[in-house]
Write a protein that holds these residues in place. Structure first.
Motif, short mmCIF file in Angstrom:
data_model
loop_
_atom_site.label_atom_id
_atom_site.label_comp_id
_atom_site.label_asym_id
_atom_site.label_seq_id
_atom_site.Cartn_x
_atom_site.Cartn_y
_atom_site.Cartn_z
N GLU A 55 67.24 87.85 15.69
CA GLU A 55 66.44 86.80 15.07
C GLU A 55 67.02 85.41 15.27
OE1 GLU A 55 68.08 89.40 13.19
OE2 GLU A 55 66.87 89.39 11.37
N ASP A 56 66.10 84.45 15.41
CA ASP A 56 66.44 83.03 15.32
C ASP A 56 65.37 82.43 14.40
OD1 ASP A 56 68.10 80.76 16.11
OD2 ASP A 56 66.36 80.03 17.19
N VAL A 57 65.21 81.14 14.44
CA VAL A 57 64.26 80.45 13.55
C VAL A 57 62.87 81.09 13.69
CG1 VAL A 57 63.12 78.24 13.11
CG2 VAL A 57 65.56 78.29 13.67
N GLY A 58 62.26 81.41 12.55
CA GLY A 58 60.90 81.94 12.54
C GLY A 58 60.83 83.45 12.62
N LEU A 59 61.96 84.12 12.75
CA LEU A 59 61.97 85.59 12.78
C LEU A 59 62.65 86.12 11.53
CD1 LEU A 59 61.13 85.42 15.79
CD2 LEU A 59 62.60 87.40 16.18
N SER A 60 62.30 87.35 11.17
CA SER A 60 62.90 88.01 10.01
C SER A 60 63.35 89.41 10.44
CB SER A 60 61.83 88.16 8.92
OG SER A 60 60.79 88.98 9.44
N ASP B 205 69.94 90.59 8.22
CA ASP B 205 69.95 89.12 8.29
C ASP B 205 71.36 88.62 8.66
OD1 ASP B 205 69.82 86.42 7.84
OD2 ASP B 205 69.54 86.57 5.66
N PRO B 206 71.49 87.90 9.79
CA PRO B 206 72.83 87.45 10.20
C PRO B 206 73.32 86.20 9.46
CG PRO B 206 71.20 86.71 11.78
CD PRO B 206 70.46 87.52 10.76
N SER B 207 72.44 85.53 8.69
CA SER B 207 72.80 84.20 8.20
C SER B 207 74.01 84.17 7.25
CB SER B 207 71.59 83.48 7.60
OG SER B 207 71.07 84.21 6.53
N PRO B 208 74.25 85.18 6.39
CA PRO B 208 75.47 85.11 5.57
C PRO B 208 76.73 85.08 6.44
CG PRO B 208 73.97 86.78 4.69
CD PRO B 208 73.42 86.35 6.02
N HIS B 209 76.69 85.77 7.57
CA HIS B 209 77.85 85.81 8.47
C HIS B 209 77.98 84.49 9.23
CE1 HIS B 209 78.02 90.06 7.53
NE2 HIS B 209 76.70 90.05 7.69
N THR B 210 76.83 83.93 9.61
CA THR B 210 76.85 82.60 10.25
C THR B 210 77.46 81.59 9.29
OG1 THR B 210 74.85 83.16 11.47
CG2 THR B 210 75.41 80.83 11.33
N ALA B 211 77.03 81.65 8.04
CA ALA B 211 77.52 80.70 7.04
C ALA B 211 79.03 80.84 6.84
CB ALA B 211 76.79 80.93 5.72
N GLN B 212 79.50 82.07 6.78
CA GLN B 212 80.94 82.29 6.59
C GLN B 212 81.73 81.70 7.76
OE1 GLN B 212 82.60 83.63 3.77
NE2 GLN B 212 84.17 82.55 4.92
N ALA C 299 77.78 67.56 2.79
CA ALA C 299 76.34 67.26 2.78
C ALA C 299 75.65 68.21 3.75
CB ALA C 299 76.11 65.81 3.20
N ILE C 300 74.74 69.02 3.22
CA ILE C 300 74.07 70.03 4.06
C ILE C 300 72.63 69.62 4.33
CG2 ILE C 300 73.42 72.46 4.23
CD1 ILE C 300 75.65 73.16 2.28
N GLN C 301 72.28 69.52 5.60
CA GLN C 301 70.89 69.25 5.98
C GLN C 301 70.21 70.59 6.27
OE1 GLN C 301 69.88 68.02 9.97
NE2 GLN C 301 68.42 66.51 9.23
N GLY C 302 69.27 70.99 5.42
CA GLY C 302 68.57 72.25 5.62
C GLY C 302 69.03 73.28 4.60
N ALA C 303 68.12 73.65 3.69
CA ALA C 303 68.45 74.63 2.65
C ALA C 303 67.79 75.97 2.97
CB ALA C 303 67.98 74.11 1.30
N GLY C 304 67.79 76.32 4.27
CA GLY C 304 67.22 77.60 4.70
C GLY C 304 68.26 78.70 4.59
N ASN C 305 68.14 79.69 5.47
CA ASN C 305 69.03 80.86 5.38
C ASN C 305 70.49 80.47 5.50
OD1 ASN C 305 66.94 82.77 5.16
ND2 ASN C 305 66.56 82.62 7.36
N VAL C 306 70.82 79.69 6.54
CA VAL C 306 72.23 79.36 6.77
C VAL C 306 72.71 78.32 5.75
CG1 VAL C 306 73.88 78.37 8.41
CG2 VAL C 306 72.07 79.89 9.23
N VAL D 12 76.16 85.91 15.46
CA VAL D 12 76.18 86.61 16.75
C VAL D 12 77.30 87.66 16.76
CG1 VAL D 12 76.81 86.27 19.17
CG2 VAL D 12 75.11 84.83 18.12
N ILE D 13 78.44 87.28 16.21
CA ILE D 13 79.55 88.24 16.16
C ILE D 13 79.11 89.47 15.35
CG2 ILE D 13 81.88 88.64 15.24
CD1 ILE D 13 82.46 85.64 15.87
N GLU D 14 78.42 89.22 14.23
CA GLU D 14 77.98 90.34 13.40
C GLU D 14 76.95 91.21 14.14
OE1 GLU D 14 79.02 91.53 10.66
OE2 GLU D 14 77.38 92.86 10.10
#
Ligand code: NAD
Length: 354
Positions: free
Chosen positions: A115-120, A145-152, A177-184, A292-294
């Protein structure tokens, strides 16, 4: 530039255009490099004003994936798919996802999707009913969902940047300051507030800002102002190209480290301009490699401990690249050289005794 010239310019091996008459799907899949392994990278569903914009996006993103996988020491190359939506917020359907799955299958494993933007994960599961070359679903292929791993991984890269500028890397007293309150972005906010950082958050969708404010006690900022808000770390976590020649003189942060892909509008000029402005930019493909690593790790059957260790190592990789950049034109170019060294090393013919 025509398509072939763009491919030659960026070093792409293959670009394929796909259409499905039943669903109206239009997709482009770009395989940048398979030197280290199959081209790995998510699929993006997006409305592009022109076909040329979509091609530009998929070529740029897939090139970045090659460097991301190489820098993360994964036996994977770089690839990406984009689905050209007929309008903004076009609804995702199982039929469309399965059609995209068939396009991926037709490449016979040269490209592995996620998944990337727009996919679940649900969309990925639908794709997985048509192809074995996808990861990041729940029922039909593992990963989630890879986003928790991306965030870490982004938080680990922020630690490296703080160390690099001579600050404690424990986040107490650090404003991000975070731009974008989406998954990541929302996952980064959650981790950072837990570590004692002050988080400022902005999104074009008020409801997403409110969720992060309610959950983490973050401070909302107008989305028009977030990039120029005074802070210790600016974390772009929306779309790419947000740091350009117009915004750089207005930035009021010593560090940029975020989850978005292709944060710099122009890799060369903006990377050099940031360095000249004494702003430490952690290259996106180093900072945001956690997902990606995850997912590649799940695909490659690496253990959870091994995957977590590799995500932790983003901190040392980022620190190495920032140090390398002291003798390079920009941190971005230092990161590309770092990744290319790994690719060249792997591509060298093995000399066997006898
Ligand atoms: P997402 O769609 O969940 O979140 C993106 C958010 O950005 C949305 O809430 C959107 O409203 C907001 N946004 C868009 N334009 C904005 C603007 N001008 N100002 C403020 N907010 C704006 O996507 P995501 O999964 O969180 O991914 C974010 C970025 O990180 C993308 O560039 C993606 O390619 C990259 N990335 C994501 C992952 C992952 O694991 N999801 C991994 C690597 C890179």
């Amino acid at each position: 530039m025509n398509t072939f010239d763009q491919m030659v310019d960026r070093g792409h091996e293959q670009v394929s255009f796909h259409q499905d008459p039943d669903t109206g799907l239009r997709a482009i899949i770009a395989v940048h490099s398979t030197v280290l392994g199959p081209g790995f990278g998510g699929a993006r569903r997006w409305y592009y004003a022109t076909e040329a914009d979509a091609l530009y996006d998929v070529l740029r993103l897939s090139e970045g994936m090659t460097y991301k996988a190489a820098a993360a020491n994964l036996p994977m190359g770089g690839g990406k798919a984009v689905v050209l939506l007929p309008k903004l917020d076009y609804r995702a359907t199982e039929a469309e996802a399965r059609a995209l799955g068939r396009c991926v299958q037709a490449l016979g494993g040269r490209y592995i999707s996620a998944e990337d933007v727009g996919l679940s994960p649900q969309y990925v599961d639908w794709m997985a009913q048509e192809t074995t070359w996808v990861t990041g679903g729940i029922d039909h292929c593992p990963g989630g969902d890879p986003s928790p791993h991306t965030a870490q991984g982004v938080v680990n890269a922020m630690r490296a940047a703080l160390t690099h500028v001579g600050r404690d890397a424990d986040f107490s007293g650090v404003t991000v300051a975070i731009q974008g309150a989406g998954n990541v972005g929302s996952n980064i906010a959650r981790i950072l507030t837990g570590l004692g950082a002050k988080v400022l958050i902005a999104d074009i969708a008020d409801v997403r800002v409110k969720r992060v404010v309610d959950e983490c006690g973050a401070t909302p900022v107008e989305h028009e102002d977030i990039l120029t808000t005074p802070c210790d770390i600016l974390a772009p976590c929306a779309l790419g190209g947000v740091i350009d020649a117009t915004i750089i003189p207005k930035l009021r942060c010593p560090i940029i480290c975020g989850g978005a892909n292709n944060i710099l509008d122009d890799y060369d000029e903006d990377g050099v301009a940031l360095m000249a402005s004494n702003i430490v930019y952690v290259p996106d493909f180093i900072a945001n490699a956690g997902g990606v690593i995850e997912l590649a790790g799940v695909y490659l059957d690496l253990s959870p401990d091994d995957r977590a260790q590799r995500i932790a190592e983003i901190e040392t990789t980022a620190l190495q690249v920032l140090r390398d950049a002291e003798s390079a034109s920009s941190t971005y170019m230092a990161a590309v050289s770092y990744a290319k060294r790994r690719i060249d090393e792997a591509a060298k013919p093995r000399v066997t005794a006898g």
